[in-house]
Scaffold this motif. Structure first.
Motif, PDB file in Angstrom:
ATOM      1  N   GLN A   1       0.806  -1.221   0.000  1.00  0.00           N
ATOM      2  CA  GLN A   1       0.000   0.000   0.000  1.00  0.00           C
ATOM      3  C   GLN A   1       0.840   1.273   0.000  1.00  0.00           C
ATOM      4  O   GLN A   1       0.338   2.338  -0.342  1.00  0.00           O
ATOM      5  CB  GLN A   1      -0.944  -0.006   1.201  1.00  0.00           C
TER       6      GLN A   1
ATOM      7  N   GLY B   1       0.352   2.252  -3.285  1.00  0.00           N
ATOM      8  CA  GLY B   1      -1.028   2.252  -3.743  1.00  0.00           C
ATOM      9  C   GLY B   1      -1.453   0.953  -4.386  1.00  0.00           C
ATOM     10  O   GLY B   1      -2.383   0.941  -5.201  1.00  0.00           O
TER      11      GLY B   1
ATOM     12  N   GLU C   1      -3.885  -1.806  -8.502  1.00  0.00           N
ATOM     13  CA  GLU C   1      -4.112  -0.517  -7.865  1.00  0.00           C
ATOM     14  C   GLU C   1      -5.315  -0.613  -6.924  1.00  0.00           C
ATOM     15  O   GLU C   1      -6.398  -1.021  -7.336  1.00  0.00           O
ATOM     16  CB  GLU C   1      -4.385   0.566  -8.918  1.00  0.00           C
TER      17      GLU C   1
ATOM     18  N   GLY D   1      -6.974   1.946  -3.953  1.00  0.00           N
ATOM     19  CA  GLY D   1      -6.943   3.166  -3.150  1.00  0.00           C
ATOM     20  C   GLY D   1      -7.887   3.073  -1.981  1.00  0.00           C
ATOM     21  O   GLY D   1      -8.199   1.965  -1.508  1.00  0.00           O
TER      22      GLY D   1
END
Length: 455
Positions: free
Chosen positions: A126, A129, A211, A213
């Motif tokens: 993370q 991301g 990815e 978020g």
């Protein structure tokens, strides 16, 4: 006689010299900590614990154990409800010290060692991301979870943990370290993705990353009196979930001691789109509480941690469930009202979307349907509650069994469920047994939900 005593000081000295990591015997400081696992029901005492620091250490351990006919078990980094990670009077190959992670944000891959927990891998990915599908409790070890399949919050959008494996390094029963992938030892790579504990000791995992978020996640809760109506809604709601949404249900006990039904969700995508997708759930039957909110992915992964602390006693029974018909709902609600301890729960972990669209023959994990992993997760604090807790769990499973598929997630199997190993692999079982016979003909790796020993 203890195996360590029978082996002798000279041989043990040779093992110590061969390892970069340490060797623990029962008399050594740290031995008891190393042999304790998540499930306090398990009190096995290995003769030797090898605290491996590298793949070379694992090779040395396999060769040492094979030459002396020792039972072997392999411990990764986290949970082990069945207790298979800790052998009795044999050699426990402890991978917990092996925790390196190398993230490549350009290629979107991660190379991870087997001692990592989900939380540790998530944290490093993370920072860029990125994330890879794993499970839903951050203290779970990546190794056992991935090698058994790996059902989690990202499953709808990106598949199971094993679907996102690009390659592994594995030490096989003959003491060889192999780099295994789609073109190198493809039969072994196929088998590792769902049945890896049977084939060797994986010393490195290469994952595909995605990815990820901020997410929209949390839970909504209702009193038990509303559970039947909510579950009827939930079956239709879950059946219409887009890939971005996963929704798990659980019967648990609230802080005031009342039984409740909670539906926990995670939306992986646009937060505005998620709010729209969750409107009907959040307005269903006037819930007691609504804790859905934007949060970071690491916080989502930690969300279930408080319900599964180390040191409790556990007995689980599970199976895959395709439908929440009225009879199944009646059974679930009846047993939810009589759960034996406030820490216990009945859970429905959703599997759908990308995880369900993989062809069953693509990996050893065969059960590719829109379905739930239906689990009685019984946990308690002391031996005095053993009998009634186990009795309740078995009674619930017996009542549910007619409604379950002839299929089970291998990571849910208990210590006493070797007779269900064939059901864990379904149509892939015979092919898996052939691969097992090729790479481990003597069943050296048998301290697991064992394919060679299954009926």
């Amino acid at each position: 006689m203890n195996q360590a005593t029978a082996i002798g000081d000279t041989a043990l000295g040779d093992l110590r010299s061969a390892l970069r990591g340490g060797v623990l015997l029962a008399r050594d400081p740290g031995y008891d900590d190393a042999r304790r696992i998540f499930n306090a029901m398990i009190d096995h005492r290995p003769a030797i614990i090898a605290r491996c620091a590298s793949a070379a250490d694992v090779v040395a351990c396999v060769n040492f154990a094979r030459a002396r006919g020792l039972e072997v078990s392999i411990r990764g980094g986290g949970h082990n409800v069945s207790g298979k990670a800790v052998c009795e009077d044999g050699l426990m190959i402890d991978l917990a010290p092996m925790k390196s992670v190398r993230v490549d944000p350009v290629r979107r891959t991660a190379r991870a060692e087997p001692g990592l927990t989900l939380g540790e891998l998530d944290r490093d990915c993370q920072r860029f991301g990125l994330a890879t599908p794993t499970g839903i409790v951050s203290a779970t070890g990546i190794a056992g979870l991935t090698l058994g399949g790996g059902i989690g919050w990202l499953g709808g959008k990106h598949g199971l943990a094993c679907d996102n494996l690009l390659s592994v390094d594995i030490v096989t029963a003959d003491g060889k370290l192999l780099s295994v992938g789609p073109t190198e030892y493809p039969d072994l790579f196929w088998a590792v993705r769902g049945a890896g504990a049977n084939l060797g000791v994986v010393t490195s995992f290469e994952y595909r990353l995605h990815e990820v978020g901020p997410v929209l996640a949390g839970s909504v809760a209702w009193p038990l009196a509303q559970a039947k109506r909510v579950l009827r809604f939930y079956e239709e709601f879950a059946g219409g979930c887009p890939d971005e949404l996963s929704a798990n249900a659980a019967f648990a006990t609230a802080e005031d001691g009342a039984p409740v039904l909670a539906i926990a969700v995670a939306w992986i995508g646009s937060l505005d789109a998620g709010r729209q997708a969750l409107k009907s759930l959040r307005s269903c039957e006037h819930p007691l509480a609504d804790a859905i909110a934007p949060m970071g992915y690491v916080d989502l992964q930690r969300g279930g941690d408080a319900a599964f602390p180390r040191g409790r006693r556990h007995y689980w029974k599970a199976g895959f469930l395709r439908r929440l018909d009225p009879e199944t709902i009646d059974v679930l609600v009846h047993f939810a009202a009589t759960q034996p301890t406030p820490h216990s729960m009945i859970a429905l972990q959703q599997m759908h979307g990308a995880a369900a669209r993989v062809p069953p023959a693509e990996s050893a994990f065969a059960h590719r349907h829109d379905q739930w992993d239906c689990m009685a997760l019984t946990q308690w604090d002391g031996p005095a509650d053993d009998e009634r807790s186990i009795r309740w769990t078995r009674a619930l499973y017996d009542r549910l069994e007619p409604h379950l598929e002839r299929a089970v997630y291998v990571n849910d199997l208990g210590e006493d469920e070797g007779d269900r190993v064939r059901a864990a692999y379904g149509t892939n079982y015979d092919r898996l047994a052939t691969v097992k016979a090729k790479y481990d003909p003597d069943n050296f790796f048998r301290g697991n939900q064992n394919v060679a020993s299954a009926t």
